[in-house]
Design a protein around this motif. Structure first.
Motif, PDB file in Angstrom:
ATOM      1  N   ARG A  81       0.420  -4.525  -8.457  1.00  0.00           N
ATOM      2  CA  ARG A  81      -0.739  -4.771  -7.603  1.00  0.00           C
ATOM      3  C   ARG A  81      -1.540  -5.987  -8.081  1.00  0.00           C
ATOM      4  O   ARG A  81      -2.030  -6.766  -7.286  1.00  0.00           O
ATOM      5  CB  ARG A  81      -1.656  -3.549  -7.575  1.00  0.00           C
ATOM      6  CG  ARG A  81      -1.046  -2.293  -6.980  1.00  0.00           C
ATOM      7  CD  ARG A  81      -0.678  -2.460  -5.521  1.00  0.00           C
ATOM      8  NE  ARG A  81      -1.737  -3.039  -4.723  1.00  0.00           N
ATOM      9  CZ  ARG A  81      -1.535  -3.872  -3.732  1.00  0.00           C
ATOM     10  NH1 ARG A  81      -0.318  -4.253  -3.430  1.00  0.00           N
ATOM     11  NH2 ARG A  81      -2.545  -4.353  -3.052  1.00  0.00           N
ATOM     12  N   GLN A 141     -11.572  -7.980 -10.116  1.00  0.00           N
ATOM     13  CA  GLN A 141     -10.253  -7.362 -10.149  1.00  0.00           C
ATOM     14  C   GLN A 141      -9.203  -8.337 -10.661  1.00  0.00           C
ATOM     15  O   GLN A 141      -8.202  -7.943 -11.236  1.00  0.00           O
ATOM     16  CB  GLN A 141      -9.857  -6.883  -8.747  1.00  0.00           C
ATOM     17  CG  GLN A 141     -10.616  -5.684  -8.266  1.00  0.00           C
ATOM     18  CD  GLN A 141     -10.199  -4.421  -8.988  1.00  0.00           C
ATOM     19  OE1 GLN A 141     -10.684  -4.130 -10.083  1.00  0.00           O
ATOM     20  NE2 GLN A 141      -9.288  -3.670  -8.413  1.00  0.00           N
ATOM     21  N   LEU A 162      -2.444  -9.927  -5.953  1.00  0.00           N
ATOM     22  CA  LEU A 162      -3.759 -10.339  -5.454  1.00  0.00           C
ATOM     23  C   LEU A 162      -3.813 -11.813  -5.074  1.00  0.00           C
ATOM     24  O   LEU A 162      -4.496 -12.194  -4.136  1.00  0.00           O
ATOM     25  CB  LEU A 162      -4.842 -10.018  -6.496  1.00  0.00           C
ATOM     26  CG  LEU A 162      -5.043  -8.518  -6.752  1.00  0.00           C
ATOM     27  CD1 LEU A 162      -6.136  -8.293  -7.767  1.00  0.00           C
ATOM     28  CD2 LEU A 162      -5.365  -7.793  -5.461  1.00  0.00           C
ATOM     29  N   PHE A 182      -8.421  -5.691   7.088  1.00  0.00           N
ATOM     30  CA  PHE A 182      -8.272  -4.447   7.840  1.00  0.00           C
ATOM     31  C   PHE A 182      -8.934  -4.580   9.200  1.00  0.00           C
ATOM     32  O   PHE A 182      -9.854  -5.369   9.396  1.00  0.00           O
ATOM     33  CB  PHE A 182      -8.901  -3.286   7.069  1.00  0.00           C
ATOM     34  CG  PHE A 182      -8.127  -2.902   5.842  1.00  0.00           C
ATOM     35  CD1 PHE A 182      -7.181  -1.904   5.893  1.00  0.00           C
ATOM     36  CD2 PHE A 182      -8.345  -3.554   4.642  1.00  0.00           C
ATOM     37  CE1 PHE A 182      -6.470  -1.548   4.763  1.00  0.00           C
ATOM     38  CE2 PHE A 182      -7.638  -3.202   3.506  1.00  0.00           C
ATOM     39  CZ  PHE A 182      -6.692  -2.198   3.569  1.00  0.00           C
ATOM     40  N   ILE A 195      -5.333  -8.629   2.612  1.00  0.00           N
ATOM     41  CA  ILE A 195      -5.231  -7.847   3.845  1.00  0.00           C
ATOM     42  C   ILE A 195      -6.601  -7.792   4.510  1.00  0.00           C
ATOM     43  O   ILE A 195      -7.578  -7.421   3.871  1.00  0.00           O
ATOM     44  CB  ILE A 195      -4.788  -6.402   3.558  1.00  0.00           C
ATOM     45  CG1 ILE A 195      -3.556  -6.391   2.664  1.00  0.00           C
ATOM     46  CG2 ILE A 195      -4.531  -5.655   4.856  1.00  0.00           C
ATOM     47  CD1 ILE A 195      -3.448  -5.118   1.874  1.00  0.00           C
ATOM     48  N   LEU A 234     -16.365  -2.053   0.434  1.00  0.00           N
ATOM     49  CA  LEU A 234     -16.479  -0.958  -0.526  1.00  0.00           C
ATOM     50  C   LEU A 234     -17.840  -0.906  -1.191  1.00  0.00           C
ATOM     51  O   LEU A 234     -18.182   0.085  -1.826  1.00  0.00           O
ATOM     52  CB  LEU A 234     -15.423  -1.119  -1.629  1.00  0.00           C
ATOM     53  CG  LEU A 234     -13.966  -1.081  -1.177  1.00  0.00           C
ATOM     54  CD1 LEU A 234     -13.056  -1.515  -2.306  1.00  0.00           C
ATOM     55  CD2 LEU A 234     -13.609   0.307  -0.714  1.00  0.00           C
ATOM     56  N   LEU A 251       0.837  -1.196   0.000  1.00  0.00           N
ATOM     57  CA  LEU A 251       0.000   0.000   0.000  1.00  0.00           C
ATOM     58  C   LEU A 251       0.870   1.243   0.000  1.00  0.00           C
ATOM     59  O   LEU A 251       0.459   2.311  -0.433  1.00  0.00           O
ATOM     60  CB  LEU A 251      -0.935   0.011   1.215  1.00  0.00           C
ATOM     61  CG  LEU A 251      -1.931  -1.152   1.273  1.00  0.00           C
ATOM     62  CD1 LEU A 251      -2.765  -1.083   2.535  1.00  0.00           C
ATOM     63  CD2 LEU A 251      -2.839  -1.134   0.052  1.00  0.00           C
ATOM     64  N   ASP A 264      -6.874   2.820   0.237  1.00  0.00           N
ATOM     65  CA  ASP A 264      -6.083   1.666   0.678  1.00  0.00           C
ATOM     66  C   ASP A 264      -6.805   0.359   0.365  1.00  0.00           C
ATOM     67  O   ASP A 264      -6.216  -0.575  -0.157  1.00  0.00           O
ATOM     68  CB  ASP A 264      -5.855   1.741   2.193  1.00  0.00           C
ATOM     69  CG  ASP A 264      -4.525   2.394   2.535  1.00  0.00           C
ATOM     70  OD1 ASP A 264      -3.825   2.801   1.586  1.00  0.00           O
ATOM     71  OD2 ASP A 264      -4.201   2.483   3.724  1.00  0.00           O
ATOM     72  N   ALA A 265      -8.089   0.320   0.733  1.00  0.00           N
ATOM     73  CA  ALA A 265      -8.862  -0.912   0.532  1.00  0.00           C
ATOM     74  C   ALA A 265      -8.968  -1.246  -0.957  1.00  0.00           C
ATOM     75  O   ALA A 265      -8.958  -2.412  -1.339  1.00  0.00           O
ATOM     76  CB  ALA A 265     -10.247  -0.774   1.151  1.00  0.00           C
ATOM     77  N   LEU A 266      -9.059  -0.205  -1.784  1.00  0.00           N
ATOM     78  CA  LEU A 266      -9.112  -0.428  -3.232  1.00  0.00           C
ATOM     79  C   LEU A 266      -7.782  -0.978  -3.732  1.00  0.00           C
ATOM     80  O   LEU A 266      -7.734  -1.933  -4.508  1.00  0.00           O
ATOM     81  CB  LEU A 266      -9.413   0.884  -3.958  1.00  0.00           C
ATOM     82  CG  LEU A 266     -10.879   1.254  -4.123  1.00  0.00           C
ATOM     83  CD1 LEU A 266     -10.989   2.668  -4.663  1.00  0.00           C
ATOM     84  CD2 LEU A 266     -11.549   0.289  -5.081  1.00  0.00           C
ATOM     85  N   ARG A 267      -6.693  -0.338  -3.257  1.00  0.00           N
ATOM     86  CA  ARG A 267      -5.381  -0.785  -3.691  1.00  0.00           C
ATOM     87  C   ARG A 267      -5.099  -2.193  -3.185  1.00  0.00           C
ATOM     88  O   ARG A 267      -4.474  -2.992  -3.858  1.00  0.00           O
ATOM     89  CB  ARG A 267      -4.308   0.179  -3.179  1.00  0.00           C
ATOM     90  CG  ARG A 267      -3.470   0.754  -4.319  1.00  0.00           C
ATOM     91  CD  ARG A 267      -2.604   1.874  -3.826  1.00  0.00           C
ATOM     92  NE  ARG A 267      -3.395   2.791  -3.009  1.00  0.00           N
ATOM     93  CZ  ARG A 267      -2.875   3.776  -2.284  1.00  0.00           C
ATOM     94  NH1 ARG A 267      -1.588   3.969  -2.270  1.00  0.00           N
ATOM     95  NH2 ARG A 267      -3.642   4.574  -1.586  1.00  0.00           N
ATOM     96  N   ALA A 268      -5.596  -2.496  -1.970  1.00  0.00           N
ATOM     97  CA  ALA A 268      -5.372  -3.824  -1.406  1.00  0.00           C
ATOM     98  C   ALA A 268      -5.991  -4.899  -2.289  1.00  0.00           C
ATOM     99  O   ALA A 268      -5.553  -6.030  -2.285  1.00  0.00           O
ATOM    100  CB  ALA A 268      -5.971  -3.903  -0.008  1.00  0.00           C
ATOM    101  N   ARG A 269      -7.027  -4.521  -3.024  1.00  0.00           N
ATOM    102  CA  ARG A 269      -7.647  -5.520  -3.895  1.00  0.00           C
ATOM    103  C   ARG A 269      -7.459  -5.165  -5.364  1.00  0.00           C
ATOM    104  O   ARG A 269      -8.350  -5.334  -6.182  1.00  0.00           O
ATOM    105  CB  ARG A 269      -9.115  -5.690  -3.524  1.00  0.00           C
ATOM    106  CG  ARG A 269      -9.238  -6.518  -2.255  1.00  0.00           C
ATOM    107  CD  ARG A 269     -10.638  -6.930  -1.974  1.00  0.00           C
ATOM    108  NE  ARG A 269     -11.381  -5.846  -1.364  1.00  0.00           N
ATOM    109  CZ  ARG A 269     -12.695  -5.858  -1.225  1.00  0.00           C
ATOM    110  NH1 ARG A 269     -13.397  -6.852  -1.674  1.00  0.00           N
ATOM    111  NH2 ARG A 269     -13.302  -4.853  -0.644  1.00  0.00           N
ATOM    112  N   GLY A 270      -6.312  -4.652  -5.695  1.00  0.00           N
ATOM    113  CA  GLY A 270      -5.956  -4.506  -7.091  1.00  0.00           C
ATOM    114  C   GLY A 270      -6.083  -3.108  -7.650  1.00  0.00           C
ATOM    115  O   GLY A 270      -5.596  -2.834  -8.732  1.00  0.00           O
TER     116      GLY A 270
END
Lengths: 180, 247, 198
Positions: free
Chosen positions: B78, B111, B82, B89, B87, B97, B59, C189-195
C-alpha cells in the motif's frame, strides 16, 4: 486494521448522534434517549472488544470537552458528578453485551437482548449505583432506589437492542462483527 | 493525438484476475494492459466496474490471477502505491476522513512519511497557491458539495500519484460543477481512469472498455465502442424487464 | 464541531492544559477527603470566584452547566431533611457542586487541541498497543463523522415521515446503525486508499 479502527470510530460517532436526536417517545409517552441503546449496540453488533473500545473512544471525546452526551452535556464535569459510575460502566456494559452475543449460539435477537440485559442493566447498574453511593454519600441500597427510576426505560432499550441487532443480522449478515 | 502519460513505465496489468463475493463471481478472468493516458471504463450498474476499480486500486485482492501496477502488487504494498495511484471516490463524504481542511490535505503526506509540521506547511502552501489560504482551519462540514470535491482532488494531487482512478466523478453534480471538474481533469498530467455509466464523459478518452456481467464486452477507441454501447443501453431501456434479483 | 470551550477569553485559558488537569485532580481528591462544611463552602466559593474571572457571561454559562445536577440536589436535600441530618446533606451537595464546577471550569478554559495533546502524552506509555497516530486518527474520525451521521439520521427520519403519519422514534436506530456499518467499510477503503494504518 483499518476496518477495526473505522468500525470503532463510526460507532463512537453513532453513540454521539443517538444522544443528539430528540428524546424518543415510547408507547406510553415515556421519554428516553437512545444514547444508552447506542452503547448496547456497540457490544451486540461490534462484539466485546471493538464495542468496548468504541465506547471508550466516545467517553474520551466527552472528557476532552465535546458535548456528545445526551442533552449536549460533556467535559470533565460529567465525570465528577453523580452519574460517573454509569459512565465508567458503559464500556464494560458494551463488553459484556458483546461477549454474550459472541459466546452464545442463540438467535441474534435473543442473544443481543440477553447481552443488553446482563451488560446494559446488570453490569451498568452495579457501577452506576456504586458511583451514586460515593458521590451522594449514600449506602448502596439507598442509591439503588434512585437507579430504579431508570429501570423501565432500560428494559425497553434492552429489547430494542435485540430487535435492532436482529434487523442488522437480517439486512447484512456479514456486517454483524460480533458473530463474524 | 493521444499523449503518452509522462509517468508511465509499465502501466497497469491484470492477468486472468477474478473476484468473487461470498461465492458469487463478480469479475471473470479479466486480462487487461492499461497504458493509455485517458481510459474510460463503462458499464451498467452491477457490471463489475466498481469492483474492477477497487481491484486496480488494491482495495481488494483478486481471488485468482494477479494485478500489477508498474510491477507492484497494489493490494500488498500500500505504501509504495501512494505515489503511483490515487483514487477519487464518487462521494466526497466517503473520502474525507478529517474534520478540518488542512488535516485532510496533510494526512496523505504524513502517510508518505512526511512529519506533521512539514505536511501541514505543504498543505497550507497548496491552499495559498490556489487562493484558498483561509480554508486551512475550516471545518469540512461547512464546505459545499463542490468545495468538497475540490478538496478530495487536491488531497490526492498533493500526493503526486502517476495515475488517478475516478469513480463516477461527475454523478450527482450540477452542470456548472460538472463543467468545472471536467475542465480540471482535462488539464491534469496524470493518467486518468474514469469509471462511469455515462458514455458522454469518456468520449474524449484514448481507450474505452465496456464491461458487461463481469467481463470485457468491448475494448477500443471511443468511436468504436461508445455507439454500440449507447444503442444497446437504449434497447435495454425500451424493454421493461427489471424483475430479476441478483444472487 | 462545537466544543464546550468558552469563546470568552479568560486568564485561565492561557495556563497549560496539563497543569490545570493536575490541579483539578488534586482538588477533586481533596474534596472527598475534607468533611467540614466550612471548608467545602470555601472550596465551592473559590471555584465560583475563578468563574468570576471570566466576567458575568462566562460565570453565567458556568452556572448553566450545573443545571443537570438539580434533581440530585433536590433528592439529597429532601432525603436529609427527612432524616434530620441537614449538615451532612449540605456537605454532600457542596462537594458535588464544587467538584463538577471545577471540572467544567477546566473544560471551559482549555482548547480541544490542547486537551488532545495532553491525552496523547498520557497515552504515550501505551505506545506498543496504541500508537499515538492511531489514537489521533480515531479522534479525528469521530469528530469528522458526528456531523455526517447527524445529517444522515435526519434524512432517515425524513424518509420515514414521508411515508408514515407517525414520528420515526426508535425505528430510525436500525437504519442508523446500518448506515454506520456501511460508512465504516467506506472509511476503511478511504484509509487504505491513502496508505492505511500500519
Amino acid at each position: 486494521m483499518e476496518r477495526s479502527l473505522s468500525h470503532i470510530a463510526l460507532f463512537a460517532a453513532l453513540i454521539a448522534v443517538l444522544g443528539l436526536v430528540p428524546k424518543i417517545d415510547l408507547a406510553a409517552g415515556v421519554p428516553i434517549t437512545a444514547q444508552s441503546l447506542g452503547i448496547m449496540l456497540c457490544g451486540t453488533v461490534l462484539g466485546a472488544r471493538r464495542g468496548a473500545l468504541a465506547v471508550l473512544l466516545f467517553l474520551g471525546l466527552v472528557a476532552l470537552g465535546l458535548p456528545l452526551l445526551s442533552g449536549g452535556r460533556g467535559g470533565l464535569g460529567v465525570f465528577a458528578g453523580p452519574s460517573v459510575g454509569f459512565l465508567i460502566g458503559f464500556p464494560l456494559a458494551a463488553f459484556v453485551a458483546g461477549f454474550v452475543v459472541e459466546r452464545t449460539t442463540l438467535a441474534p435477537v435473543w442473544a443481543a437482548t440477553a447481552g443488553a440485559v446482563i451488560g446494559g442493566i446488570g453490569v451498568l447498574y452495579a457501577f452506576g449505583i456504586a458511583g451514586m453511593a460515593v458521590v451522594l454519600g449514600k449506602t448502596m441500597t439507598e442509591a439503588s432506589y434512585l437507579a430504579i427510576a431508570f429501570l423501565p426505560g432500560d428494559v425497553v432499550k434492552a429489547v430494542l437492542a435485540g430487535l435492532v441487532t436482529q434487523a442488522i443480522a437480517r439486512a447484512r449478515p456479514g456486517a454483524l462483527l460480533s458473530r463474524a | 493525438m493521444p499523449l503518452a502519460s509522462p509517468f508511465s513505465d509499465d502501466g497497469i496489468l491484470l492477468q486472468d484476475a477474478s473476484v468473487a463475493f461470498s461465492g458469487r463471481r463478480v469479475l471473470h478472468g479479466m486480462s487487461l494492459h492499461l497504458t493509455e493516458h485517458r481510459i474510460g471504463i463503462i458499464g451498467r450498474n452491477g457490471s463489475g466496474k466498481s469492483t474492477l476499480l477497487r481491484l486496480i486500486a488494491g482495495l481488494i485482492a483478486p481471488d485468482a490471477g494477479h494485478v500489477r501496477v508498474d510491477g507492484i502488487d497494489p493490494a500488498k504494498d500500500r505504501r509504495k502505491m501512494l505515489t503511483r495511484l490515487g483514487i477519487l471516490f464518487q462521494n466526497p463524504d466517503h473520502q474525507i476522513l478529517f474534520p478540518t481542511v488542512e488535516e485532510e490535505l496533510a494526512f496523505g503526506l504524513i502517510q508518505m512519511g512526511a512529519d506533521k509540521a512539514k505536511a501541514t506547511a505543504q498543505a497550507r502552501a497548496r491552499l495559498a497557491a490556489e487562493g484558498r489560504a483561509h480554508w486551512a482551519g475550516a471545518a469540512v462540514s461547512t464546505l459545499s458539495q463542490g468545495q468538497r470535491h475540490w478538496l478530495c482532488l487536491q488531497a490526492i494531487l498533493l500526493m503526486g500519484p502517476a495515475t488517478i482512478l475516478l469513480d463516477e466523478p461527475l454523478a450527482g453534480l450540477d452542470l456548472p460543477m460538472q463543467a468545472r471538474l471536467a475542465r480540471a481533469f482535462a488539464t491534469l498530467p496524470q493518467r486518468l481512469i474514469t469509471i462511469t455509466h455515462d458514455p458522454a464523459s469518456v468520449s474524449d478518452a484514448d481507450r474505452v472498455i465496456w464491461l458487461e456481467a463481469g467481463k470485457v464486452h468491448a475494448d477500443g477507441p471511443p468511436g468504436d465502442v461508445l455507439p454500440e454501447f449507447v444503442s444497446t443501453m437504449d434497447q435495454l431501456g425500451m424493454s421493461d424487464a427489471d424483475a430479476d434479483l441478483s444472487g | 464541531m462545537l466544543t464546550l470551550t468558552s469563546p470568552v477569553d479568560t486568564p485561565l485559558h492561557r495556563l497549560p492544559a496539563g497543569g490545570k488537569l493536575a490541579v483539578l485532580a488534586l482538588f477533586t481528591a481533596g474534596l472527598f477527603w475534607i468533611t467540614s462544611p466550612l471548608w467545602l463552602t470555601l472550596s465551592l466559593a473559590a471555584v465560583l470566584l475563578l468563574h468570576g474571572l471570566g466576567g458575568a457571561a462566562f460565570a453565567r454559562h458556568g452556572l448553566l452547566l450545573l443545571r443537570p445536577l438539580w434533581p440530585f440536589v433536590a433528592v439529597v436535600g429532601l432525603w436529609h431533611l427527612w432524616t434530620g441530618d441537614g449538615i451532612a446533606g449540605i456537605s454532600i451537595i457542596l462537594r458535588m457542586l464544587a467538584a463538577v464546577a471545577a471540572a467544567n471550569l477546566v473544560t471551559m478554559t482549555t482548547r480541544l487541541s490542547d486537551m488532545i495533546a495532553v491525552l496523547e502524552t498520557i497515552a504515550l506509555p501505551l505506545r506498543p498497543v496504541l500508537p499515538p497516530r492511531r489514537l489521533a486518527l480515531a479522534i479525528a474520525l469521530v469528530i469528522r463523522f458526528v456531523p455526517v451521521m447527524s445529517e444522515r439520521l435526519a434524512q432517515i427520519a425524513e424518509a420515514f415521515r414521508a411515508r408514515s403519519p407517525r414520528r420515526a422514534g426508535w425505528r430510525i436506530v436500525a437504519p442508523a446503525a446500518l448506515a454506520a456499518l456501511d460508512d465504516a467499510e467506506r472509511v476503511a477503503d478511504a484509509l487504505r486508499a491513502r496508505g492505511g494504518t500500519e
